[in-house]
Design a protein around this motif. Sequence first.
Motif, PDB file in Angstrom:
ATOM      1  N   HIS A  96      14.881  -0.884  -3.649  1.00 17.17           N
ATOM      2  CA  HIS A  96      15.744   0.077  -2.956  1.00 17.17           C
ATOM      3  C   HIS A  96      15.323   0.286  -1.502  1.00 17.17           C
ATOM      4  O   HIS A  96      16.079   0.908  -0.740  1.00 17.17           O
ATOM      5  CB  HIS A  96      15.742   1.409  -3.692  1.00 17.17           C
ATOM      6  CG  HIS A  96      16.372   1.346  -5.051  1.00 17.17           C
ATOM      7  ND1 HIS A  96      17.703   1.036  -5.243  1.00 17.17           N
ATOM      8  CD2 HIS A  96      15.851   1.530  -6.293  1.00 17.17           C
ATOM      9  CE1 HIS A  96      17.981   1.045  -6.529  1.00 17.17           C
ATOM     10  NE2 HIS A  96      16.879   1.338  -7.190  1.00 17.17           N
ATOM     11  N   PHE A  97      14.149  -0.200  -1.106  1.00 13.38           N
ATOM     12  CA  PHE A  97      13.759  -0.129   0.304  1.00 13.38           C
ATOM     13  C   PHE A  97      14.435  -1.225   1.130  1.00 13.38           C
ATOM     14  O   PHE A  97      14.364  -1.200   2.361  1.00 13.38           O
ATOM     15  CB  PHE A  97      12.238  -0.245   0.448  1.00 13.38           C
ATOM     16  CG  PHE A  97      11.489   0.920  -0.122  1.00 13.38           C
ATOM     17  CD1 PHE A  97      11.726   2.209   0.326  1.00 13.38           C
ATOM     18  CD2 PHE A  97      10.552   0.739  -1.124  1.00 13.38           C
ATOM     19  CE1 PHE A  97      11.050   3.292  -0.204  1.00 13.38           C
ATOM     20  CE2 PHE A  97       9.854   1.808  -1.667  1.00 13.38           C
ATOM     21  CZ  PHE A  97      10.107   3.092  -1.207  1.00 13.38           C
ATOM     22  N   ALA A  98      15.058  -2.191   0.460  1.00 14.43           N
ATOM     23  CA  ALA A  98      15.818  -3.244   1.147  1.00 14.43           C
ATOM     24  C   ALA A  98      17.167  -3.394   0.450  1.00 14.43           C
ATOM     25  O   ALA A  98      17.427  -4.385  -0.233  1.00 14.43           O
ATOM     26  CB  ALA A  98      15.049  -4.570   1.120  1.00 14.43           C
ATOM     27  N   TYR A 154       0.820  -1.211   0.000  1.00 17.33           N
ATOM     28  CA  TYR A 154       0.000   0.000   0.000  1.00 17.33           C
ATOM     29  C   TYR A 154       0.856   1.265   0.000  1.00 17.33           C
ATOM     30  O   TYR A 154       0.446   2.301   0.513  1.00 17.33           O
ATOM     31  CB  TYR A 154      -0.936  -0.005   1.214  1.00 17.33           C
ATOM     32  CG  TYR A 154      -1.849  -1.211   1.236  1.00 17.33           C
ATOM     33  CD1 TYR A 154      -2.996  -1.258   0.447  1.00 17.33           C
ATOM     34  CD2 TYR A 154      -1.552  -2.309   2.033  1.00 17.33           C
ATOM     35  CE1 TYR A 154      -3.835  -2.371   0.464  1.00 17.33           C
ATOM     36  CE2 TYR A 154      -2.379  -3.422   2.051  1.00 17.33           C
ATOM     37  CZ  TYR A 154      -3.515  -3.452   1.265  1.00 17.33           C
ATOM     38  OH  TYR A 154      -4.333  -4.561   1.282  1.00 17.33           O
ATOM     39  N   GLY A 155       2.021   1.182  -0.590  1.00 17.45           N
ATOM     40  CA  GLY A 155       2.923   2.320  -0.637  1.00 17.45           C
ATOM     41  C   GLY A 155       3.992   2.225   0.428  1.00 17.45           C
ATOM     42  O   GLY A 155       3.827   1.539   1.449  1.00 17.45           O
ATOM     43  N   PRO A 156       5.116   2.904   0.227  1.00 19.99           N
ATOM     44  CA  PRO A 156       6.279   2.740   1.111  1.00 19.99           C
ATOM     45  C   PRO A 156       6.055   3.274   2.514  1.00 19.99           C
ATOM     46  O   PRO A 156       5.403   4.304   2.712  1.00 19.99           O
ATOM     47  CB  PRO A 156       7.374   3.536   0.392  1.00 19.99           C
ATOM     48  CG  PRO A 156       6.648   4.489  -0.491  1.00 19.99           C
ATOM     49  CD  PRO A 156       5.398   3.808  -0.904  1.00 19.99           C
ATOM     50  N   HIS A 157       6.609   2.556   3.475  1.00 15.84           N
ATOM     51  CA  HIS A 157       6.578   2.957   4.878  1.00 15.84           C
ATOM     52  C   HIS A 157       8.004   2.888   5.416  1.00 15.84           C
ATOM     53  O   HIS A 157       8.587   1.802   5.482  1.00 15.84           O
ATOM     54  CB  HIS A 157       5.675   2.022   5.695  1.00 15.84           C
ATOM     55  CG  HIS A 157       4.206   2.204   5.424  1.00 15.84           C
ATOM     56  ND1 HIS A 157       3.617   1.817   4.237  1.00 15.84           N
ATOM     57  CD2 HIS A 157       3.221   2.738   6.180  1.00 15.84           C
ATOM     58  CE1 HIS A 157       2.319   2.099   4.283  1.00 15.84           C
ATOM     59  NE2 HIS A 157       2.054   2.665   5.444  1.00 15.84           N
ATOM     60  N   ILE A 158       8.552   4.027   5.783  1.00 15.37           N
ATOM     61  CA  ILE A 158       9.896   4.092   6.356  1.00 15.37           C
ATOM     62  C   ILE A 158       9.754   4.414   7.837  1.00 15.37           C
ATOM     63  O   ILE A 158       9.093   5.395   8.202  1.00 15.37           O
ATOM     64  CB  ILE A 158      10.760   5.159   5.649  1.00 15.37           C
ATOM     65  CG1 ILE A 158      10.988   4.791   4.179  1.00 15.37           C
ATOM     66  CG2 ILE A 158      12.108   5.309   6.357  1.00 15.37           C
ATOM     67  CD1 ILE A 158      10.033   5.424   3.225  1.00 15.37           C
TER      68      ILE A 158
END
Length: 377
Positions: A283-285, A54-58
Amino acid sequence: MKLLMVGAGLSGAVIARRLAEAGHRATVIDARPHIAGNCHTERDPETGVLVHVYGPHIFHTDDAEVWDYVTRFETFRPYKNRVKTTARGEVFSLPINLHTINQFYRKTLRPDEARAFIAAQADTSITDPQSFEEQALRFVGPDLYEAFFKGYTEKQWGCHPSALPASILKRLPVRFNYDDNYFFHRFQGMPETGYTAMVARILDHPNIDVHLDTPYAPGMADRYGHVFWSGPLDGYFGYDLGRLGYRTLDFERFTETGDWQGCAVMNYGDPEVPYTRITEHKHFAPWEDHAGTVCYREFSRACGPDDIPYYPIRLVEEKALLSDYAARAAGEEGVTFVGRLGTYRYLDMDVTIREALDTARAFLSGGVERGVAGVPG
């Protein structure tokens, strides 16, 4: 006591775990087929990339207790959110920093020079900014506002920035150095195995039962001593006064080989580009290695009755309706409204967890209050 959590996202999971550890029995239900709410992550079957569905969460916080809590259930890898934006045929760094300023104006300013230069661009006739547009013009002047904020904001919120509150822009910093880390919090990271795996561990307790594909139905509350409601506030009352306004997102998925855009998030500020951003999830991991890549174009629009709500609008009309629902919520016995939907507020994950921990503590001490946090009751 037998307790019911409506919603298996962060609010429901954290409250259920704390109360289960205190000896209560918690039943957690969710209408969707998965736990973790909108921070749900799963492996893309084509590329193997861990996708933020559901979209990126940082994750970012200054709250040491919240950081200790999430790292109890998951290993967090260091991660810095470095956002880029494509505007007027060039790629710039966000948030606006010294590199952005020098590139945009074709200058080589030092920090003190840049600070004075931006101050000279600002509209000093605006002494008390009330709208997003006024805040931007007072903050950075018309050039940077037009390039980086106006078009993106119109697409994201579906209205002119003059109709939005100034508080939205106050979340976005301007830096007079070359720091391009989007957040400034002490603790920042990404869960190594994903948010869904973390929430699964939080819910893994003998006093917790989880039922997915199970929407709340009238009469369920009669079987429990207390209900913690993290669904839509207006939904609890059957939307009988009208629906609170939300924005929702549509995602257009595409895959490629290799590295498609070179960063996790690329915003698109030009109004003629229909999407707000493209996210490339490998790129989030960055500790993982994948030959393929999966990307999502994001399109923002008004939320309909069958859509997933993302961002509460909270404009004048919604605030009036919110006050009516909050007053009704304050009179409800045996239910506590929690989370982003239950309180009709935009909440970062760390604040969601903080409020869930505080709610559980208050309940255990006998001091849990009825009503909705953050709004008049």
